[in-house]
Design a protein around this motif. Structure first.
Motif, PDB file in Angstrom:
ATOM      1  N   GLY A  11      10.373   5.098   2.988  1.00 27.88           N
ATOM      2  CA  GLY A  11      10.599   4.160   4.079  1.00 27.88           C
ATOM      3  C   GLY A  11       9.983   2.804   3.787  1.00 27.88           C
ATOM      4  O   GLY A  11       9.191   2.643   2.849  1.00 27.88           O
ATOM      5  N   SER A  12      10.355   1.810   4.564  1.00 30.67           N
ATOM      6  CA  SER A  12       9.784   0.472   4.426  1.00 30.67           C
ATOM      7  C   SER A  12       8.432   0.430   5.132  1.00 30.67           C
ATOM      8  O   SER A  12       8.335   0.731   6.325  1.00 30.67           O
ATOM      9  CB  SER A  12      10.724  -0.573   5.030  1.00 30.67           C
ATOM     10  N   VAL A  13       7.400   0.044   4.389  1.00 27.90           N
ATOM     11  CA  VAL A  13       6.051   0.061   4.955  1.00 27.90           C
ATOM     12  C   VAL A  13       5.156  -0.923   4.217  1.00 27.90           C
ATOM     13  O   VAL A  13       5.255  -1.081   2.993  1.00 27.90           O
ATOM     14  CB  VAL A  13       5.441   1.484   4.906  1.00 27.90           C
ATOM     15  N   SER A  14       4.304  -1.599   4.972  1.00 30.58           N
ATOM     16  CA  SER A  14       3.272  -2.474   4.416  1.00 30.58           C
ATOM     17  C   SER A  14       1.928  -2.069   5.002  1.00 30.58           C
ATOM     18  O   SER A  14       1.844  -1.719   6.183  1.00 30.58           O
ATOM     19  CB  SER A  14       3.542  -3.943   4.750  1.00 30.58           C
ATOM     20  N   LEU A  15       0.892  -2.126   4.177  1.00 32.28           N
ATOM     21  CA  LEU A  15      -0.467  -1.823   4.617  1.00 32.28           C
ATOM     22  C   LEU A  15      -1.404  -2.892   4.082  1.00 32.28           C
ATOM     23  O   LEU A  15      -1.415  -3.175   2.880  1.00 32.28           O
ATOM     24  CB  LEU A  15      -0.902  -0.444   4.119  1.00 32.28           C
ATOM     25  N   TYR A  16      -2.179  -3.492   4.970  1.00 35.50           N
ATOM     26  CA  TYR A  16      -3.248  -4.405   4.587  1.00 35.50           C
ATOM     27  C   TYR A  16      -4.566  -3.694   4.871  1.00 35.50           C
ATOM     28  O   TYR A  16      -4.866  -3.375   6.022  1.00 35.50           O
ATOM     29  CB  TYR A  16      -3.173  -5.701   5.393  1.00 35.50           C
ATOM     30  N   THR A  17      -5.332  -3.451   3.800  1.00 35.09           N
ATOM     31  CA  THR A  17      -6.617  -2.765   3.925  1.00 35.09           C
ATOM     32  C   THR A  17      -7.749  -3.776   3.824  1.00 35.09           C
ATOM     33  O   THR A  17      -7.874  -4.492   2.823  1.00 35.09           O
ATOM     34  CB  THR A  17      -6.775  -1.711   2.817  1.00 35.09           C
ATOM     35  N   PHE A  18      -8.585  -3.842   4.868  1.00 39.63           N
ATOM     36  CA  PHE A  18      -9.780  -4.674   4.856  1.00 39.63           C
ATOM     37  C   PHE A  18     -10.936  -3.808   4.359  1.00 39.63           C
ATOM     38  O   PHE A  18     -11.473  -2.977   5.095  1.00 39.63           O
ATOM     39  CB  PHE A  18     -10.058  -5.222   6.253  1.00 39.63           C
ATOM     40  N   CYS A  19     -11.303  -4.008   3.100  1.00 41.47           N
ATOM     41  CA  CYS A  19     -12.260  -3.113   2.444  1.00 41.47           C
ATOM     42  C   CYS A  19     -13.646  -3.173   3.085  1.00 41.47           C
ATOM     43  O   CYS A  19     -14.258  -4.237   3.172  1.00 41.47           O
ATOM     44  CB  CYS A  19     -12.364  -3.466   0.967  1.00 41.47           C
ATOM     45  N   GLY A  20     -14.107  -2.011   3.536  1.00 44.75           N
ATOM     46  CA  GLY A  20     -15.406  -1.923   4.185  1.00 44.75           C
ATOM     47  C   GLY A  20     -15.398  -2.396   5.623  1.00 44.75           C
ATOM     48  O   GLY A  20     -16.401  -2.269   6.326  1.00 44.75           O
ATOM     49  N   GLY A  21     -14.286  -2.922   6.072  1.00 47.96           N
ATOM     50  CA  GLY A  21     -14.201  -3.458   7.423  1.00 47.96           C
ATOM     51  C   GLY A  21     -14.170  -2.370   8.477  1.00 47.96           C
ATOM     52  O   GLY A  21     -13.634  -1.282   8.248  1.00 47.96           O
ATOM     53  N   GLY A  22     -14.714  -2.667   9.626  1.00 40.14           N
ATOM     54  CA  GLY A  22     -14.738  -1.715  10.727  1.00 40.14           C
ATOM     55  C   GLY A  22     -13.649  -2.002  11.749  1.00 40.14           C
ATOM     56  O   GLY A  22     -12.648  -2.671  11.460  1.00 40.14           O
ATOM     57  N   HIS A  23     -13.868  -1.535  12.962  1.00 36.12           N
ATOM     58  CA  HIS A  23     -12.845  -1.648  14.004  1.00 36.12           C
ATOM     59  C   HIS A  23     -12.665  -3.096  14.469  1.00 36.12           C
ATOM     60  O   HIS A  23     -11.695  -3.404  15.164  1.00 36.12           O
ATOM     61  CB  HIS A  23     -13.222  -0.752  15.183  1.00 36.12           C
ATOM     62  N   GLU A  24     -13.577  -3.966  14.064  1.00 35.72           N
ATOM     63  CA  GLU A  24     -13.459  -5.375  14.454  1.00 35.72           C
ATOM     64  C   GLU A  24     -12.225  -6.052  13.851  1.00 35.72           C
ATOM     65  O   GLU A  24     -11.808  -7.131  14.291  1.00 35.72           O
ATOM     66  CB  GLU A  24     -14.717  -6.156  14.046  1.00 35.72           C
ATOM     67  N   TYR A  25     -11.595  -5.405  12.880  1.00 36.27           N
ATOM     68  CA  TYR A  25     -10.386  -5.968  12.268  1.00 36.27           C
ATOM     69  C   TYR A  25      -9.107  -5.520  12.982  1.00 36.27           C
ATOM     70  O   TYR A  25      -8.006  -5.852  12.536  1.00 36.27           O
ATOM     71  CB  TYR A  25     -10.315  -5.582  10.790  1.00 36.27           C
ATOM     72  N   SER A  26      -9.232  -4.820  14.092  1.00 34.01           N
ATOM     73  CA  SER A  26      -8.048  -4.274  14.769  1.00 34.01           C
ATOM     74  C   SER A  26      -7.105  -5.358  15.291  1.00 34.01           C
ATOM     75  O   SER A  26      -5.912  -5.116  15.469  1.00 34.01           O
ATOM     76  CB  SER A  26      -8.466  -3.361  15.919  1.00 34.01           C
ATOM     77  N   HIS A  30       0.983  -2.598  -0.572  1.00 31.25           N
ATOM     78  CA  HIS A  30      -0.378  -2.363  -0.090  1.00 31.25           C
ATOM     79  C   HIS A  30      -1.246  -3.511  -0.576  1.00 31.25           C
ATOM     80  O   HIS A  30      -1.457  -3.670  -1.775  1.00 31.25           O
ATOM     81  CB  HIS A  30      -0.900  -1.020  -0.621  1.00 31.25           C
ATOM     82  N   GLU A  31      -1.745  -4.317   0.347  1.00 27.18           N
ATOM     83  CA  GLU A  31      -2.614  -5.441   0.029  1.00 27.18           C
ATOM     84  C   GLU A  31      -4.069  -5.042   0.256  1.00 27.18           C
ATOM     85  O   GLU A  31      -4.414  -4.513   1.319  1.00 27.18           O
ATOM     86  CB  GLU A  31      -2.271  -6.649   0.908  1.00 27.18           C
ATOM     87  N   ILE A  32      -4.907  -5.287  -0.752  1.00 23.76           N
ATOM     88  CA  ILE A  32      -6.332  -4.981  -0.652  1.00 23.76           C
ATOM     89  C   ILE A  32      -7.073  -6.286  -0.383  1.00 23.76           C
ATOM     90  O   ILE A  32      -6.989  -7.228  -1.174  1.00 23.76           O
ATOM     91  CB  ILE A  32      -6.865  -4.350  -1.947  1.00 23.76           C
ATOM     92  N   ILE A  33      -7.796  -6.335   0.734  1.00 21.96           N
ATOM     93  CA  ILE A  33      -8.448  -7.577   1.150  1.00 21.96           C
ATOM     94  C   ILE A  33      -9.960  -7.372   1.179  1.00 21.96           C
ATOM     95  O   ILE A  33     -10.478  -6.520   1.908  1.00 21.96           O
ATOM     96  CB  ILE A  33      -7.953  -8.012   2.537  1.00 21.96           C
ATOM     97  N   ALA A  34     -10.672  -8.140   0.369  1.00 20.42           N
ATOM     98  CA  ALA A  34     -12.128  -8.027   0.307  1.00 20.42           C
ATOM     99  C   ALA A  34     -12.761  -8.633   1.552  1.00 20.42           C
ATOM    100  O   ALA A  34     -12.320  -9.673   2.043  1.00 20.42           O
ATOM    101  CB  ALA A  34     -12.649  -8.733  -0.938  1.00 20.42           C
TER     102      ALA A  34
END
Length: 305
Positions: free
Chosen positions: A244-259, A286-290
């Motif tokens: 399926g079509s899907v994108s994910l941006y992961t904020f590495c080490g980030g908590g719920h404040e990135y919601s 999948h984008e990895i964001i420091a």
């Protein structure tokens, strides 16, 4: 000179108000309940039908307000989309919603919010001509509890979970969804028949809503409010399996404040997703964001190392 500067600022503010074209509407009312939404439309009227995004705010099903979606809705309206941010039933207000809560009550909180989103959807389908809405391009988006709401609204069985005397068209599907730190109770709800394009962003150190698969709030198994949830990373992998079509941006080490991060600060990512889906593009990324943050919850996801 100061007077001219103030006049200039007032002119800019007036132009911004025109560009927003915000209207408050009651999308549902009965003897005990009145639910409103704020609808934002592009400044220039169009003869072409508009895609629509419905935004659901966060707040643990006990707080929050629809005004938190204003920045996103304004931005989308300026870029040719109709968008609305809704008030919904805060069933968990005054109730325990963490590990010491009651499981059935937690599920009801999800269900009431989902039903209100379905009511808002029905409202726009019934009034699509009045607001020039393209009912084949209705998107949903939410942050935290709002993200959990949109995920279950997209994949719960309407006939089983509906609480009101309303209906959605047979075989209705949302065009796509955006989830900020959301999760779903059961991955099996997402099937080849009902899968839709999805965009996730989530801190992988989130200790409230799991990024992967874990209990809500990471509760112990003997907790009265124990509820297993499948977060953004788990759903992302589910969609990859389905192609399926899907994108994910992961904020590495980030908590719920990135919601709410992309909704509040980088709305162009949301717009790009909506445009890609509207154009029928296929995507898997999948984008990895420091973030510079460290969190023990992120240890299981070595791609952040």
């Amino acid at each position: 000179m100061k007077k001219y500067f103030i006049a200039f600022l007032l002119l800019l503010a007036a132009q911004a108000m025109v560009a927003q074209k915000m209207t408050t509407l009651t999308y549902f009312q009965n003897d005990t309940l009145k639910l409103d939404l704020d609808l934002f439309l592009p400044e220039k009227a169009s003869s072409e039908k508009l895609p629509l995004l419905l935004y659901v705010h966060g707040g643990g099903f006990s707080g929050g307000e629809r005004q938190s979606g204003y920045d996103l809705c304004r931005y989308l309206a300026k870029n040719g989309y109709a968008s609305a941010t809704i008030t919904y039933t805060l069933y968990a207000k005054g109730k325990k919603f963490s590990c010491d809560g009651i499981l059935s009550e937690k599920i009801k909180a999800f269900q009431y919010a989902v039903n209100d989103l379905w009511l808002a959807t029905s409202f726009f389908i019934k009034n699509s001509a009045k607001y020039t809405i393209d009912t084949s391009k209705i998107f949903i988006a939410g942050s935290s509890a709002g993200a959990e709401t949109v995920l279950h609204a997209a994949f719960w069985d309407f006939k089983t979970m509906n609480l009101y005397n309303n209906s959605l068209p047979e075989n209705f599907r949302y065009a796509g969804l955006v989830s900020g730190a959301g999760a779903i109770m059961d991955l099996n709800l997402i099937t080849q028949k009902n899968v839709i394009p999805m965009f996730f962003f989530h801190g992988n150190g989130d200790s409230t809503v799991p990024y992967g698969t874990a209990p809500h709030h990471y509760c112990k198994t003997n907790a009265s409010g124990w509820l297993m949830l499948f977060g953004s990373y788990s759903i992302y992998n589910r969609l990859l399996e389905m192609n399926g079509s899907v994108s994910l941006y992961t904020f590495c080490g980030g908590g719920h404040e990135y919601s709410g991060y992309l909704f509040e600060k980088e709305q162009h990512h949301i717009l790009n997703f909506l445009n890609d889906v509207s154009k029928g593009k296929k995507f898997q990324n999948h984008e990895i964001i420091a973030t510079g943050k460290k969190n023990d919850k992120s240890a299981a996801y070595t791609f952040c190392d």
